[in-house]
Design a protein around this motif. Structure first.
Motif: not given
Length: 83
Positions: A40-57
């Motif tokens: 959101k801080a990068k002004e990305v609209v979340l409902n316009k995303l198709d995929t979101l992959d999260i990696y925790f190290k």
């Protein structure tokens, strides 16, 4: 005679998933929230995303992600989100 059978509404089970490494622990929901806030801080609209992959190290307490919007554009963080 007409009978109506009713069922009690089942309550959804609450879950909490926590990743632990050494003495550190991070809730998975907190990781997801931090990533979404970064997007959101990068002004990305979340409902316009198709995929979101999260990696925790866990050894680094760092989170990275790669998101793809519906047009195929890739959005990622080069700087880790720290916990």
């Amino acid at each position: 005679m007409h009978y109506t059978i009713t069922h009690k509404e089942e309550k959804l089970m609450k879950t909490k998933i926590q990743v632990q490494f050494g003495t550190n622990g991070v809730d998975v929901k907190d990781i997801e929230k931090a990533v979404k806030e970064d997007l959101k801080a990068k002004e990305v609209v979340l409902n316009k995303l198709d995929t979101l992959d999260i990696y925790f190290k866990p050894a680094e307490n760092a989170v990275y992600y790669v998101a793809t919007d519906k047009a195929g554009k890739e959005i990622k963080n080069d700087d880790a989100i720290s916990f």
